[in-house]
Design a protein around this motif. Structure first.
Motif, PDB file in Angstrom:
ATOM      1  N   SER A 171       3.524  69.124 -65.950  1.00 36.48           N
ATOM      2  CA  SER A 171       4.240  69.164 -64.680  1.00 36.48           C
ATOM      3  C   SER A 171       3.457  68.417 -63.610  1.00 36.48           C
ATOM      4  CB  SER A 171       4.455  70.621 -64.238  1.00 36.48           C
ATOM      5  OG  SER A 171       5.128  70.681 -63.003  1.00 36.48           O
ATOM      6  N   SER A 173       4.549  66.481 -59.648  1.00 34.41           N
ATOM      7  CA  SER A 173       5.598  66.107 -58.715  1.00 34.41           C
ATOM      8  C   SER A 173       5.269  64.784 -58.039  1.00 34.41           C
ATOM      9  CB  SER A 173       5.775  67.204 -57.649  1.00 34.41           C
ATOM     10  OG  SER A 173       6.788  66.855 -56.733  1.00 34.41           O
ATOM     11  N   GLN A 340      14.308  65.685 -62.177  1.00 28.58           N
ATOM     12  CA  GLN A 340      12.866  65.471 -62.140  1.00 28.58           C
ATOM     13  C   GLN A 340      12.126  66.374 -63.114  1.00 28.58           C
ATOM     14  OE1 GLN A 340      12.929  62.346 -59.948  1.00 28.58           O
ATOM     15  NE2 GLN A 340      10.906  63.241 -60.036  1.00 28.58           N
ATOM     16  N   LYS A 341      12.700  67.546 -63.401  1.00 29.60           N
ATOM     17  CA  LYS A 341      12.029  68.482 -64.304  1.00 29.60           C
ATOM     18  C   LYS A 341      13.060  69.220 -65.150  1.00 29.60           C
ATOM     19  CE  LYS A 341       8.442  70.830 -62.897  1.00 29.60           C
ATOM     20  NZ  LYS A 341       7.574  71.829 -62.235  1.00 29.60           N
TER      21      LYS A 341
END
Length: 355
Positions: A171, A173, A340-341
């Motif tokens: 993960s 960002s 995005q995830k």
């Protein structure tokens, strides 16, 4: 100097005076995301007319014209994805490599593999090498690529300014960085709770990584103990460095813990190889698995079924995660809106090493 930004079906525009305008410049000037600019330049229907006009206005207002050579580079693609892997001999990563390569090949993309081991310098050099080969995108395999200190992640941010980056089971960002992962904390917590539900009271937890996923797994173990009103016994948490994870060493370390007087009736591990070491320990100590000692591994790799008894393990959906990484990368390259995830939920596969 021309900056090679290659997006499928994307034209690169240059100023009449000679300075380059790439997709990132357009994004900044128009106040929209890189993905939106890509969709506009690809004539994608998945963008509003108002946004489309705003992006095209940036080009018109600045008197930019298409450069034939640059447009050619933009329309063509190397059809190659860079894969950065810390250790291709690791069973989990070896499986991920297989899944990724097969899925990309199915869509007529080749893969260029770079093994970096685990040093930051090697990872930085690996990304630079892949960029120099003009790959269309990069997949970073595992949470080891994300550093605790934000400044050490500059190499990811810089790469994402040029090409899309997808993280497998990690993960981070950042714009143009996409993450596909398994919820390791929840899966580990549920595995620990299962041991508690079967009457185990002293669960020894073995782990070998202090990176993002390693910490998430450890947090899952702790939260399971605490959710049942218990206090976490720090003596029951043991770290094994990479060079200490071989099966004989794990066996010997557990024998030493037993001789020191540490009481444990279950062993839960962050990796399947540590669970194999626990099986070897049980045999050396004359313990019956699972009656005297329950054992749970993690990753549900093939070695779980090679063991006797076969080992219960957490399936963190590696094939699904890998294939979604490919789908995400292809979607971005095609100018489609991609999340995005994406997070998958793990599953405990019960075998003979637990009650």
């Amino acid at each position: 100097m021309y900056n090679h930004k290659r997006f499928k079906n994307v034209s690169i525009y240059i100023l009449k005076g000679g300075s380059a305008l790439n997709i990132y410049d357009i994004s900044e000037k128009a106040g929209v995301s890189i993905a939106t600019v890509s969709r506009v330049l690809n004539n994608s229907p998945h963008v509003s007319q108002k946004t489309r006009e705003k992006v095209l206005a940036v080009i018109d207002d600045c008197d930019y014209v298409p450069n034939a050579f640059a447009r050619g580079l933009g329309l063509n693609t190397m059809k190659t994805i860079g894969l950065l892997c810390p250790d291709a001999s690791d069973p989990y990563l070896a499986n991920a490599l297989s899944f990724l390569e097969k899925a990309f090949r199915k869509h007529h993309y080749d893969c260029l593999l770079c093994c970096t081991e685990r040093s930051l310098d090697a990872r930085q050099q690996g990304i630079e090498m892949l960029k120099s080969r003009h790959v269309d995108g990069i997949v970073l395999m595992g949470s080891t690529f994300v550093e605790a200190r934000e400044r050490d992640n500059a190499y990811i941010r810089n790469a994402a300014k040029q090409i899309p980056v997808v993280l497998l089971n990690a993960s981070y960002s950042c714009e143009n960085v996409y993450c596909v992962m398994s919820d390791e904390q929840r899966a580990t917590m549920e595995a620990t709770q299962y041991l508690l539900d079967t009457g185990r009271k002293n669960i020894l937890y073995l782990y070998h990584s202090k990176n993002y996923n390693g910490q998430k797994k450890l947090a899952g173990y702790r939260s399971a103990i605490e959710s049942r009103g218990g206090a976490v016994n720090e003596d029951l948490i043991r770290f094994f460095s990479d060079e200490k994870t071989d099966v004989p060493n794990v066996r010997d370390q557990l024998l030493a813990l037993k001789e020191s007087g540490l009481v444990f009736d279950a062993v839960q591990t962050s990796e399947d190889v540590l669970a194999i070491g626990a099986v070897k320990y049980a045999k050396a100590a004359g313990l019956s698995v699972p009656h005297d000692l329950s054992i749970i591994g993690h990753n549900n790799s093939g070695i779980c079924q090679y063991s006797e008894p076969e080992i219960t393990s957490v399936d963190n959906k590696l094939q699904a995660v890998s294939e979604q990484c490919v789908a995400t990368m292809l979607g971005v390259l095609e100018g489609r809106e991609m999340p995005q995830k994406i997070v998958f939920t793990g599953e405990l596969i019960k075998r003979d090493s637990t009650l």
